[in-house]
Design an enzyme around this catalytic site. Sequence first.
Site, PDB file in Angstrom:
ATOM      1  N   GLU A  20       0.817  -1.211   0.000  1.00  0.00           N
ATOM      2  CA  GLU A  20       0.000   0.000   0.000  1.00  0.00           C
ATOM      3  C   GLU A  20       0.854   1.265   0.000  1.00  0.00           C
ATOM      4  O   GLU A  20       0.401   2.328  -0.404  1.00  0.00           O
ATOM      5  CB  GLU A  20      -0.928  -0.003   1.225  1.00  0.00           C
ATOM      6  CG  GLU A  20      -2.386   0.150   0.869  1.00  0.00           C
ATOM      7  CD  GLU A  20      -3.296   0.116   2.083  1.00  0.00           C
ATOM      8  OE1 GLU A  20      -2.865  -0.310   3.169  1.00  0.00           O
ATOM      9  OE2 GLU A  20      -4.447   0.532   1.944  1.00  0.00           O
ATOM     10  N   HIS A  39       8.298 -26.991  -0.491  1.00  0.00           N
ATOM     11  CA  HIS A  39       7.861 -28.190  -1.220  1.00  0.00           C
ATOM     12  C   HIS A  39       6.868 -27.847  -2.328  1.00  0.00           C
ATOM     13  O   HIS A  39       6.238 -28.734  -2.891  1.00  0.00           O
ATOM     14  CB  HIS A  39       7.258 -29.196  -0.232  1.00  0.00           C
ATOM     15  CG  HIS A  39       8.268 -29.644   0.779  1.00  0.00           C
ATOM     16  ND1 HIS A  39       8.951 -30.834   0.690  1.00  0.00           N
ATOM     17  CD2 HIS A  39       8.760 -29.016   1.884  1.00  0.00           C
ATOM     18  CE1 HIS A  39       9.796 -30.922   1.696  1.00  0.00           C
ATOM     19  NE2 HIS A  39       9.699 -29.836   2.442  1.00  0.00           N
ATOM     20  N   LYS A  44     -13.229   1.888  -2.811  1.00  0.00           N
ATOM     21  CA  LYS A  44     -14.224   2.250  -1.796  1.00  0.00           C
ATOM     22  C   LYS A  44     -15.318   3.119  -2.430  1.00  0.00           C
ATOM     23  O   LYS A  44     -16.503   2.939  -2.177  1.00  0.00           O
ATOM     24  CB  LYS A  44     -13.571   3.006  -0.623  1.00  0.00           C
ATOM     25  CG  LYS A  44     -12.755   2.125   0.326  1.00  0.00           C
ATOM     26  CD  LYS A  44     -12.238   2.930   1.521  1.00  0.00           C
ATOM     27  CE  LYS A  44     -11.456   2.082   2.501  1.00  0.00           C
ATOM     28  NZ  LYS A  44     -10.899   2.798   3.644  1.00  0.00           N
TER      29      LYS A  44
HETATM   30  O1  PA5 Z   1      -3.663   1.381   5.466  1.00  0.00           O
HETATM   31  C1  PA5 Z   1      -4.720   1.926   5.167  1.00  0.00           C
HETATM   32  O2  PA5 Z   1      -4.836   3.159   5.182  1.00  0.00           O
HETATM   33  C2  PA5 Z   1      -5.943   1.103   4.807  1.00  0.00           C
HETATM   34  O3  PA5 Z   1      -5.626  -0.245   4.716  1.00  0.00           O
HETATM   35  C3  PA5 Z   1      -7.033   1.295   5.858  1.00  0.00           C
HETATM   36  O4  PA5 Z   1      -6.516   0.904   7.107  1.00  0.00           O
HETATM   37  C4  PA5 Z   1      -8.282   0.471   5.542  1.00  0.00           C
HETATM   38  O5  PA5 Z   1      -8.778   0.796   4.286  1.00  0.00           O
HETATM   39  C5  PA5 Z   1      -9.366   0.699   6.607  1.00  0.00           C
HETATM   40  O6  PA5 Z   1      -9.668   2.062   6.703  1.00  0.00           O
HETATM   41  P1  PA5 Z   1     -10.380   2.656   7.980  1.00  0.00           P
HETATM   42  O7  PA5 Z   1      -9.478   2.474   9.147  1.00  0.00           O
HETATM   43  O8  PA5 Z   1     -10.655   4.083   7.667  1.00  0.00           O
HETATM   44  O9  PA5 Z   1     -11.649   1.841   8.192  1.00  0.00           O
END
Ligand code: PA5
Length: 403
Positions: A270, A291, A393
């Site tokens: 990410e 394996h 989203k």
């Molecule tokens: O690392 C990130 O920013 C994302 O993976 C968020 O944690 C994830 O989309 C969840 O978002 P939120 O904490 O707003 O529910």
Amino acid sequence: MEFDFNTYVKKLVQKEEIDQYSQELDHIKGKFSRGLNELCWYDMNRYVDNQELKKMITLAKELRNISDVILIIGIGGSSMGSQAMIQALNPYFKKSKPEIIFVGTDLSSEYLIDSQKYLMEKDVSINVISKSGNTMEVLTVFELFQSWMYKKYSDEEVKRRIVVTTSSYDGKLAYYATKNGYENLHIPNVISGRYSILTAATLFPMALANLDIVSFLKGAKEGRMYLNQAGIYAMLRRIFFEQGKRVEGFAIYEPKLSKFVEWTKQVFAESEGKDKKGILPMKLIYTRDLHSLGQFIQEGNPIIFETVISIDRTRTFQVDKYKETLSNINHTVEKSVCQAHLEGNCPTLFIKIDGLDEHSFGELAMFFMMSAAMSSYLFHVNPFDQPGVTKYKEMIGQNLRNL
Ligand code: PA5
């Protein structure tokens, strides 16, 4: 912590390749001492507050006392850190009370029906975590369990049993917390999900699982001393990428690090997977995967390099046949695999932590966050946004409105 970025690499990286990044890396390292907002998870004094820590420990104790099961509802960065820590720092077959169950990480009605059946006769509490307070999967699952709780308990009792962790004041979770009087823990707004492992997002679930969050934070703070090594790690990844390595296999020889690797995968994917750049992280649970995937790594398309996360001290016993402990045999296997894979043109970066304890994982978490940030800067992308995640989203939001 110990690092070996040499033994299983040296034949494949030339001095000129290192020289190419040295200056840029020095500049990037400089950012960490400048108190930048985006790096505030590194400058821990700016957000880890003793009052909040005490509140979390007290609240966790109260919930543990009244619960057979605690549900942790969250997804992505708001959930992966606590899943990682709770798995890594507990025995494999723990049956103690309260049991921690993670929900909200998918939309499986099969799973939710079975979990509600399982919870029927049990005393349940909930910690729902969402930085934005609006993530669709989390809200859907929370709203379902919230109604379920109101059917099971009085209003007063529900209030005692639900804790909301969020950063947003206008998100839906903050609204529920205010409306229904739930306890509210805070995630600082400047910290993105995957870097929130040192905030209430992970610390409170860890406290609910009776883990030592003070020692975890101490480890993270001390982990900052490995900034140089984190930089070298980031630079070698970058060099491997230029050599055509597109996949990083995070290899573990202790299966309870499985979720920790999921967290590591998230931090790297990410942070640096933007602008058509980045290295795809992959989990390798050894010796099992030797394996299967081992064949590909040894002789297949040479697009992979590996990062081993090794544990120095584990509980162990003697294996008479080898007149050696099983743990030393495991370490011998680790080294042998690195040697074999190097011959197959797959270099390995080797990281060793002291043991399966909070302090060691605090150090390791800090090391990987520093290196993921530096690695992203070396790719010239912003480590702290996630436009790709936001895109999906938004698409879900649109399509659900049209249902
Ligand atoms: O690392 C990130 O920013 C994302 O993976 C968020 O944690 C994830 O989309 C969840 O978002 P939120 O904490 O707003 O529910």
